[in-house]
Design an enzyme around this catalytic site. Structure first.
Site, PDB file in Angstrom:
ATOM      1  N   ILE B 100      -4.006   1.272  -0.173  1.00 35.66           N
ATOM      2  CA  ILE B 100      -2.859   1.998   0.351  1.00 35.66           C
ATOM      3  C   ILE B 100      -3.122   2.359   1.805  1.00 35.66           C
ATOM      4  O   ILE B 100      -4.181   2.901   2.133  1.00 35.66           O
ATOM      5  CB  ILE B 100      -2.625   3.309  -0.443  1.00 35.66           C
ATOM      6  CG1 ILE B 100      -2.555   3.022  -1.940  1.00 35.66           C
ATOM      7  CG2 ILE B 100      -1.355   4.008   0.029  1.00 35.66           C
ATOM      8  CD1 ILE B 100      -2.673   4.273  -2.797  1.00 35.66           C
ATOM      9  N   CYS B 101      -2.158   2.059   2.657  1.00 33.60           N
ATOM     10  CA  CYS B 101      -2.285   2.429   4.064  1.00 33.60           C
ATOM     11  C   CYS B 101      -1.582   3.768   4.266  1.00 33.60           C
ATOM     12  O   CYS B 101      -0.384   3.828   4.509  1.00 33.60           O
ATOM     13  CB  CYS B 101      -1.658   1.345   4.943  1.00 33.60           C
ATOM     14  SG  CYS B 101      -1.718   1.735   6.688  1.00 33.60           S
ATOM     15  N   LEU B 102      -2.343   4.827   4.125  1.00 28.79           N
ATOM     16  CA  LEU B 102      -1.776   6.178   4.190  1.00 28.79           C
ATOM     17  C   LEU B 102      -2.751   7.038   4.996  1.00 28.79           C
ATOM     18  O   LEU B 102      -3.919   7.167   4.629  1.00 28.79           O
ATOM     19  CB  LEU B 102      -1.604   6.716   2.764  1.00 28.79           C
ATOM     20  CG  LEU B 102      -1.027   8.108   2.574  1.00 28.79           C
ATOM     21  CD1 LEU B 102       0.380   8.196   3.139  1.00 28.79           C
ATOM     22  CD2 LEU B 102      -1.013   8.479   1.098  1.00 28.79           C
TER      23      LEU B 102
END
Ligand SMILES: [Zn+2]
Ligand SMILES: [Zn+2]
Lengths: 145, 161
Positions: B100-102
């Protein structure tokens, strides 16, 4: 629970929204050659809290930086928890303050256990709750008082 | 004087914090979120969280599984959070391997955040999605990335916006 919750989740949403518009223009659902999204060569935000190295591998410059940081931390006021209702819990260890606890006050007036916040400040000179940078200019005024 | 190798809670405070987080997540979970309490009790450093797509969003009716890994340096280090299992949400910030790109999972992490706030952020990330699709660099990323998403130097495209 963390009082920075609202702020940070709002940021995340705007962050995500912002990037959707840039991604929309490329036809990405086709499995072609990978677009030029060179993860490795892009600007890097580190040094971050995630990076740590054994002390023996630190350069002289880094050791000076750490010594300076330790010095700055020592200038932040500490005290014994006095039952103040505004700060009831240390959000780092999630334990309620007891009357005898050693606490450190940040310029934003957020309060933490000394042993909890000092470890964080070595990694990032910001308040975990409000993300305010701990202002070095303010610290020198503590010194003169 | 603190030692330079400090930087984590001692084992008892680490355990107490995670126990406390687990309790509150079981007692008052955010809507659509459910932690596998038995598994977490057995191994506090590895949690599985079940997540339902919110009603009225593109993910309504779907369910997902998230894995949380906590290092001994938690909460100074962020948890390692990935989607696992057979259904990985198709989302512009979720890679098909579950990464996840968070930003709060790496650069914007703070020890004041918690499993609960990470779950809420992921729920709102999914809920605000307008078109189901993978990140544009998905195939490249999945082939080349480290197994640990925290080793990825994420680039948050919107920095200039
Ligand atoms: Zn504490
Ligand atoms: Zn603060």
């Amino acid at each position: 629970m963390g009082n920075c919750l609202k702020g940070s989740s709002a940021d995340d949403i705007s962050l995500l929204r912002g990037s959707e518009s840039t991604a929309d223009s490329s036809s990405s659902d086709q499995l072609g050659p990978p677009p030029p999204y060179r993860v490795e060569s892009l600007p890097v935000y580190y040094p971050s809290p995630n990076i740590s190295r054994p002390v023996t591998q630190l350069t002289e410059e880094e050791q000076v930086k750490i010594a300076k940081r330790l010095g700055l931390i020592q200038h932040l006021p500490t005290g014994i928890y006095d039952g103040c209702k505004k700060n009831r819990e240390c959000v780092i260890c999630m334990v309620e303050f007891q009357m005898e606890d050693c606490v450190r006050y940040l310029p934003c007036m957020h309060t933490y256990h000394v042993k909890c916040i000092d470890d964080w400040l070595m990694r990032s000179f910001t308040c975990p709750s409000c993300m305010e940078p701990v202002d070095a200019a303010l610290l020198t005024s503590y010194e003169t008082n | 004087m603190q030692s330079l190798k400090a930087g984590h809670l001692d084992a008892s405070r680490w355990e107490r914090r995670l126990q406390k987080e687990l309790m509150s997540l079981m007692k008052e979970p955010p809507p659509g979120v459910e932690v596998d309490g038995d598994q977490a009790e057995q191994n506090l450093s590895l949690w599985t969280v079940h997540m339902k797509g919110a009603e009225g969003t593109l993910y309504e009716g779907e369910s997902f599984q998230l894995q949380f890994k906590f290092s001994p340096k938690y909460p100074f280090d962020s948890p390692e959070v990935t989607f696992i299992g057979s259904n990985i949400p198709v989302h512009p910030h979720v890679y098909s391997n579950g990464h996840i790109c968070l930003s709060i999972l790496t650069d914007d992490w703070s020890p004041a955040l918690s499993v609960q706030s990470v779950c809420l952020s992921i729920v709102s990330m999914l809920s605000s999605c307008k078109e189901k699709k993978r990140p544009p660099d998905n195939s490249f990323y999945v082939k080349t990335c480290n197994k640990n998403p925290k080793k990825t130097k994420w680039w948050y495209h919107d920095d200039s916006v």
